[in-house]
Design a protein around this motif. Structure first.
Motif, mmCIF file in Angstrom:
data_model
loop_
_atom_site.group_PDB
_atom_site.id
_atom_site.type_symbol
_atom_site.label_atom_id
_atom_site.label_comp_id
_atom_site.label_asym_id
_atom_site.label_seq_id
_atom_site.Cartn_x
_atom_site.Cartn_y
_atom_site.Cartn_z
ATOM 1 N N GLY A 52 -23.123 -32.703 -15.645
ATOM 2 C CA GLY A 52 -22.466 -32.049 -14.513
ATOM 3 C C GLY A 52 -21.775 -33.045 -13.600
ATOM 4 N N LYS A 53 -21.400 -34.190 -14.171
ATOM 5 C CA LYS A 53 -20.758 -35.242 -13.365
ATOM 6 C C LYS A 53 -19.739 -35.968 -14.226
ATOM 7 C CE LYS A 53 -23.378 -37.648 -10.545
ATOM 8 N NZ LYS A 53 -24.340 -38.639 -10.004
ATOM 9 N N ASP A 54 -18.633 -36.374 -13.608
ATOM 10 C CA ASP A 54 -17.619 -37.127 -14.336
ATOM 11 C C ASP A 54 -18.129 -38.536 -14.625
ATOM 12 O OD1 ASP A 54 -14.563 -37.154 -15.080
ATOM 13 O OD2 ASP A 54 -14.986 -39.057 -14.102
ATOM 14 N N ILE A 55 -17.790 -39.070 -15.802
ATOM 15 C CA ILE A 55 -18.270 -40.397 -16.204
ATOM 16 C C ILE A 55 -17.804 -41.478 -15.224
ATOM 17 C CG2 ILE A 55 -16.301 -40.806 -17.750
ATOM 18 C CD1 ILE A 55 -19.898 -41.975 -18.441
ATOM 19 N N GLU A 56 -16.601 -41.330 -14.663
ATOM 20 C CA GLU A 56 -16.122 -42.342 -13.694
ATOM 21 C C GLU A 56 -16.991 -42.353 -12.447
ATOM 22 O OE1 GLU A 56 -11.953 -42.813 -12.840
ATOM 23 O OE2 GLU A 56 -11.381 -41.938 -14.768
ATOM 24 N N GLU A 57 -17.396 -41.171 -12.008
ATOM 25 C CA GLU A 57 -18.273 -41.075 -10.832
ATOM 26 C C GLU A 57 -19.606 -41.773 -11.108
ATOM 27 O OE1 GLU A 57 -20.375 -37.584 -8.091
ATOM 28 O OE2 GLU A 57 -18.908 -37.021 -9.626
ATOM 29 N N ALA A 58 -20.142 -41.564 -12.317
ATOM 30 C CA ALA A 58 -21.408 -42.199 -12.689
ATOM 31 C C ALA A 58 -21.267 -43.729 -12.718
ATOM 32 C CB ALA A 58 -21.865 -41.696 -14.055
ATOM 33 N N ILE A 59 -20.149 -44.220 -13.272
ATOM 34 C CA ILE A 59 -19.924 -45.669 -13.329
ATOM 35 C C ILE A 59 -19.799 -46.241 -11.919
ATOM 36 C CG2 ILE A 59 -18.226 -47.440 -13.991
ATOM 37 C CD1 ILE A 59 -17.698 -45.713 -16.535
ATOM 38 N N GLU A 60 -19.090 -45.521 -11.036
ATOM 39 C CA GLU A 60 -18.943 -45.970 -9.641
ATOM 40 C C GLU A 60 -20.317 -46.122 -8.983
ATOM 41 O OE1 GLU A 60 -16.328 -46.723 -7.774
ATOM 42 O OE2 GLU A 60 -14.543 -45.773 -8.630
ATOM 43 N N GLU A 61 -21.218 -45.196 -9.287
ATOM 44 C CA GLU A 61 -22.535 -45.208 -8.637
ATOM 45 C C GLU A 61 -23.491 -46.217 -9.258
ATOM 46 O OE1 GLU A 61 -23.929 -41.219 -8.939
ATOM 47 O OE2 GLU A 61 -22.508 -40.428 -7.451
ATOM 48 N N GLU A 62 -23.367 -46.439 -10.573
ATOM 49 C CA GLU A 62 -24.380 -47.213 -11.289
ATOM 50 C C GLU A 62 -24.023 -48.686 -11.522
ATOM 51 O OE1 GLU A 62 -27.456 -46.110 -12.239
ATOM 52 O OE2 GLU A 62 -26.923 -44.335 -11.069
ATOM 53 N N LEU A 80 -25.422 -42.677 -22.859
ATOM 54 C CA LEU A 80 -24.831 -43.240 -21.637
ATOM 55 C C LEU A 80 -25.626 -42.796 -20.411
ATOM 56 C CD1 LEU A 80 -20.988 -42.850 -22.276
ATOM 57 C CD2 LEU A 80 -22.337 -44.952 -22.366
ATOM 58 N N TYR A 81 -26.066 -41.539 -20.412
ATOM 59 C CA TYR A 81 -26.884 -41.055 -19.291
ATOM 60 C C TYR A 81 -28.211 -41.818 -19.247
ATOM 61 C CZ TYR A 81 -29.924 -38.245 -16.400
ATOM 62 O OH TYR A 81 -30.816 -37.852 -15.432
ATOM 63 N N ASP A 82 -28.864 -41.929 -20.414
ATOM 64 C CA ASP A 82 -30.150 -42.637 -20.471
ATOM 65 C C ASP A 82 -30.000 -44.098 -20.062
ATOM 66 O OD1 ASP A 82 -31.361 -40.327 -21.326
ATOM 67 O OD2 ASP A 82 -31.338 -40.871 -23.457
ATOM 68 N N ALA A 83 -28.824 -44.679 -20.369
ATOM 69 C CA ALA A 83 -28.607 -46.100 -20.068
ATOM 70 C C ALA A 83 -28.188 -46.320 -18.619
ATOM 71 C CB ALA A 83 -27.516 -46.665 -20.979
ATOM 72 N N GLY A 84 -27.701 -45.253 -17.971
ATOM 73 C CA GLY A 84 -27.209 -45.412 -16.606
ATOM 74 C C GLY A 84 -28.047 -44.656 -15.611
ATOM 75 N N GLU A 85 -27.647 -43.421 -15.326
ATOM 76 C CA GLU A 85 -28.324 -42.645 -14.290
ATOM 77 C C GLU A 85 -29.767 -42.305 -14.640
ATOM 78 O OE1 GLU A 85 -25.758 -39.927 -11.725
ATOM 79 O OE2 GLU A 85 -25.045 -39.548 -13.759
ATOM 80 N N GLY A 86 -30.061 -42.277 -15.942
ATOM 81 C CA GLY A 86 -31.396 -41.865 -16.348
ATOM 82 C C GLY A 86 -32.447 -42.960 -16.286
ATOM 83 N N ARG A 87 -32.099 -44.126 -15.711
ATOM 84 C CA ARG A 87 -33.084 -45.210 -15.646
ATOM 85 C C ARG A 87 -32.803 -46.056 -14.413
ATOM 86 N NH1 ARG A 87 -33.016 -49.391 -19.962
ATOM 87 N NH2 ARG A 87 -33.201 -50.883 -18.285
ATOM 88 N N TRP A 88 -33.778 -46.881 -14.048
ATOM 89 C CA TRP A 88 -33.554 -47.849 -12.981
ATOM 90 C C TRP A 88 -32.703 -48.976 -13.544
ATOM 91 C CZ3 TRP A 88 -34.565 -46.606 -8.190
ATOM 92 C CH2 TRP A 88 -35.558 -45.648 -7.936
ATOM 93 N N GLY A 89 -31.592 -49.262 -12.861
ATOM 94 C CA GLY A 89 -30.703 -50.290 -13.423
ATOM 95 C C GLY A 89 -29.894 -49.674 -14.550
ATOM 96 N N PHE A 143 -16.680 -38.125 -22.996
ATOM 97 C CA PHE A 143 -16.603 -37.910 -21.541
ATOM 98 C C PHE A 143 -16.737 -36.424 -21.211
ATOM 99 C CE2 PHE A 143 -13.542 -41.790 -21.575
ATOM 100 C CZ PHE A 143 -14.612 -42.639 -21.786
ATOM 101 N N GLN A 144 -16.154 -35.570 -22.060
ATOM 102 C CA GLN A 144 -16.288 -34.121 -21.851
ATOM 103 C C GLN A 144 -17.744 -33.696 -22.032
ATOM 104 O OE1 GLN A 144 -13.474 -32.508 -24.684
ATOM 105 N NE2 GLN A 144 -11.838 -32.354 -23.158
ATOM 106 N N ALA A 145 -18.377 -34.251 -23.074
ATOM 107 C CA ALA A 145 -19.784 -33.920 -23.332
ATOM 108 C C ALA A 145 -20.666 -34.395 -22.178
ATOM 109 C CB ALA A 145 -20.240 -34.560 -24.644
ATOM 110 N N TYR A 146 -20.327 -35.532 -21.605
ATOM 111 C CA TYR A 146 -21.087 -36.080 -20.469
ATOM 112 C C TYR A 146 -20.980 -35.129 -19.268
ATOM 113 C CZ TYR A 146 -23.019 -39.640 -17.330
ATOM 114 O OH TYR A 146 -23.818 -40.327 -16.445
ATOM 115 N N GLN A 147 -19.767 -34.647 -19.015
ATOM 116 C CA GLN A 147 -19.540 -33.720 -17.895
ATOM 117 C C GLN A 147 -20.377 -32.452 -18.075
ATOM 118 O OE1 GLN A 147 -16.946 -34.054 -15.210
ATOM 119 N NE2 GLN A 147 -18.209 -32.406 -14.376
ATOM 120 N N VAL A 148 -20.411 -31.941 -19.303
ATOM 121 C CA VAL A 148 -21.176 -30.717 -19.586
ATOM 122 C C VAL A 148 -22.676 -30.980 -19.462
ATOM 123 C CG1 VAL A 148 -21.788 -29.068 -21.407
ATOM 124 C CG2 VAL A 148 -19.388 -29.729 -21.068
ATOM 125 N N LEU A 149 -23.117 -32.115 -20.014
ATOM 126 C CA LEU A 149 -24.555 -32.436 -20.052
ATOM 127 C C LEU A 149 -25.105 -32.759 -18.668
ATOM 128 C CD1 LEU A 149 -27.008 -33.067 -21.990
ATOM 129 C CD2 LEU A 149 -26.234 -35.445 -21.936
#
Length: 298
Positions: free
Chosen positions: A199-209, A160-169, A191-197
């Motif tokens: 340091g951000k909540d998955i909802e926050e990442a979705i809001e941004e991406e 999910l990180y690689d597909a979202g914040e870790g890339r353009w688009g 979602f817990q693993a995402y927060q640990v990996l």
């Protein structure tokens, strides 16, 4: 077939209090039996009689109760797609909150009522990434087991990180694969693993991406995975707070969840907002519509 007491009670000229008492105190299956008895006894469709006798939101709620929950959801989806424009919010609200069993029942009801495939209509009336996630959900392929695979949760969080914040688009395929197919328990671990990996909540990442309907769909899926009863409690609260009341949302949630998890939604509402759902409905609605909703909440 001899008329049962309920069918007699719903004869023409019946007062609204009796209609409320009968519709609110019977199960969905019992209401189907009442409809059949009414037709056999009076040679009239109960729905048509109520349409001629009732009006406004009371009529809408009463007619919703005469449908099975899957039929009511199918009608809501068809209404959201017919004519010019599509009400994507309704598609998201229904399809992103259902279990495999509920989606399968809605698809069968849609085919029966409209003689068309729900999947084809969704494909025709939506586009882009929203269409992809809705079509993925319509496959009803979510794992609904109780086991949690921590290694998979870690891998999914990285994907999910690689597909979202870790890339353009954003690479929606990875999001769709995880959000539409993993069990809710597994998603919570992800979602817990995402927060640990990250340091951000998955909802926050979705809001941004993401944005628009795609964002709404992903956030609905995440919030339902975390706490489906809490999600519906929040939707009901937002439907009533502030100026004006969203009666359509009240009808949709209270009627369709009545035999599934309405008791839990009421408890979650009280926990989140320190006020009773019944009291808030009573203060934000009026007349026979209010009486029917309050009766259902009891």
């Amino acid at each position: 077939m001899a008329p049962g007491p309920d069918a007699k009670g719903l004869d023409l000229g019946t007062d609204e209090a009796t209609i409320i008492e009968i519709l609110a105190s019977r199960t969905s299956e019992q209401r189907q039996q009442i409809k059949h008895k009414y037709k056999a006894t009076y040679s009239k469709e109960l729905e048509e009689v109520l349409k001629s006798e009732l009006s406004g939101n009371f009529e809408k709620a009463a007619l919703a109760l005469l449908d099975r929950p899957s039929e009511f959801a199918a009608r809501q989806l068809q209404k959201a797609m017919k004519g010019l424009g599509t009400d994507e919010a309704v598609l998201i609200e229904i399809l992103c909150t259902c279990s495999n069993k509920e989606i399968t029942a809605i698809k069968e009801a849609y085919q029966r009522l409209f003689d068309r495939s729900l999947e084809s209509d969704v494909k025709d009336d939506t586009s882009g990434n929203l269409r992809k996630i809705l079509v993925a959900l319509l496959q009803a392929n979510r794992d609904e087991g109780d086991d949690i695979d921590k290694d998979l949760a870690g891998q999914d969080a990285k994907d999910l990180y690689d597909a979202g914040e870790g890339r353009w688009g954003t690479d929606e395929l990875a999001f769709n694969e995880v959000l539409a197919r993993r069990s809710f328990k597994q998603l919570r671990a992800t979602f817990q693993a995402y927060q640990v990996l990250i340091g951000k909540d998955i909802e926050e990442a979705i809001e941004e991406e993401t944005s628009g309907d795609m964002k709404k769909a992903y956030l609905t899926l995440v919030r339902c995975a975390r706490d489906r009863e809490g999600y519906f409690a929040e939707r009901l609260y937002k439907a009533m707070k502030g100026v004006g009341t969203d009666e359509e949302t009240l009808i949709q949630i209270i009627v369709t969840r009545a035999e599934i998890d309405l008791r839990g939604i009421r408890a979650k509402f009280l926990e989140k907002y320190q006020k009773s759902l019944t009291d808030m409905v009573r203060s934000d609605t009026s007349g026979d519509f209010q009486k029917l909703l309050v009766a259902l909440l009891h």
